[in-house]
Design a protein around this motif. Sequence first.
Motif, PDB file in Angstrom:
ATOM      1  N   PHE A  31       7.577 -13.223 -12.184  1.00 12.44           N
ATOM      2  CA  PHE A  31       6.578 -13.135 -13.252  1.00 12.44           C
ATOM      3  C   PHE A  31       6.704 -11.878 -14.088  1.00 12.44           C
ATOM      4  N   ASN A 117      11.998  -7.932   4.386  1.00 13.18           N
ATOM      5  CA  ASN A 117      10.632  -8.027   3.877  1.00 13.18           C
ATOM      6  C   ASN A 117      10.327  -9.508   3.691  1.00 13.18           C
ATOM      7  N   VAL A 119       7.485 -12.203   2.941  1.00 15.22           N
ATOM      8  CA  VAL A 119       6.096 -12.390   2.503  1.00 15.22           C
ATOM      9  C   VAL A 119       5.373 -13.460   3.306  1.00 15.22           C
ATOM     10  N   ILE A 140       9.023  -6.221   7.613  1.00 11.71           N
ATOM     11  CA  ILE A 140       7.754  -6.123   6.887  1.00 11.71           C
ATOM     12  C   ILE A 140       7.181  -7.531   6.818  1.00 11.71           C
ATOM     13  N   LEU A 191      -1.353  -9.231  -0.925  1.00 11.04           N
ATOM     14  CA  LEU A 191      -2.237  -9.350  -2.092  1.00 11.04           C
ATOM     15  C   LEU A 191      -1.717 -10.443  -3.023  1.00 11.04           C
TER      16      LEU A 191
END
Length: 284
Positions: A31, A117, A119, A140, A191
């Motif tokens: 984005f 990482n 998500v 992560i 988030l």
Amino acid sequence: MASGLVRIRPAAIRRDRPVIVGVLNVTPDSFSDGGKFTRVDAAVSHAVALRDAGADFVDVGGESTRPGAARIDPAVERKRVLPVLKALIERSIPVSVDTMNASTARAAAEIGVLVVNDVSGGLADPDMLRTVAETGVHYIASHWRAPSDTMDDEAVYKNVVVEVRNALKARIAEMLVWGISPDKIVLDPGLGFAKTADHNWALLKALPKLESIGYPLLIGASRKRFLAPFADDGAPSSERDFATAVVSALAAQAGVWGVRVHDVASTASAFDVWSAWNSGGANA
Ligand code: PMM
């Protein structure tokens, strides 16, 4: 590569400010920076700029997770990220790979990437936690409920802080069962992932409650939709960097381990001010 490992080990990296993770999306459709860094040389120059601006490591992602994005073939993702990761490792720039795919995580680990990482916190790919355990990478893990094309439908909570905290604790329990070393785990509330703006603010206000889980915390607020009200209507997402830097300083004050940002310079500057504030002045 040994120096890379030292630089990303949570206890070692925490100096006078949180870790800054610079974002490098080598996707045609992310984005905020989609399409800008699909060529390896452009991606490398941007990573160098992120490092020079103060990034402790550069997070390289090949699959967009913007709201509505469809999943892509992991082979396509690997084709995008591996040449860039390889080039950055050759230049001794510390890197992580941003992936939900175990096959990409393993391929990255094989070329020397030390941080994965994810998500999805291991929920998108049943092989991810085993792969992380076997390769010994740092991990992560974000709070996640569903892929990006349906995640907005899942943004329903009775108490977002309690539910995210409990879900992260459940992920930790599973990681430990797979044999992932606790000192290699960083948590992230995710988030914007199945969260409204109000959910994001509730989580940010409750960072100490998430820190009380007992693991380092990374925050990824950078340029996200919930920061749009702090820029002009219709402004590009880079106009959210000022609000992002304020969030970085407040997150530092709340004790986070790190922040993941697109514009490293503004967050580094915010951390400098935060450090000066906390030092109380040289002759105090
Ligand atoms: N957000 C995005 C991608 N990767 N990783 C972590 N750990 N935390 C995040 O919040 C996060 C992430 C999506 O944002 P982008 O498209 O700007 O990379």
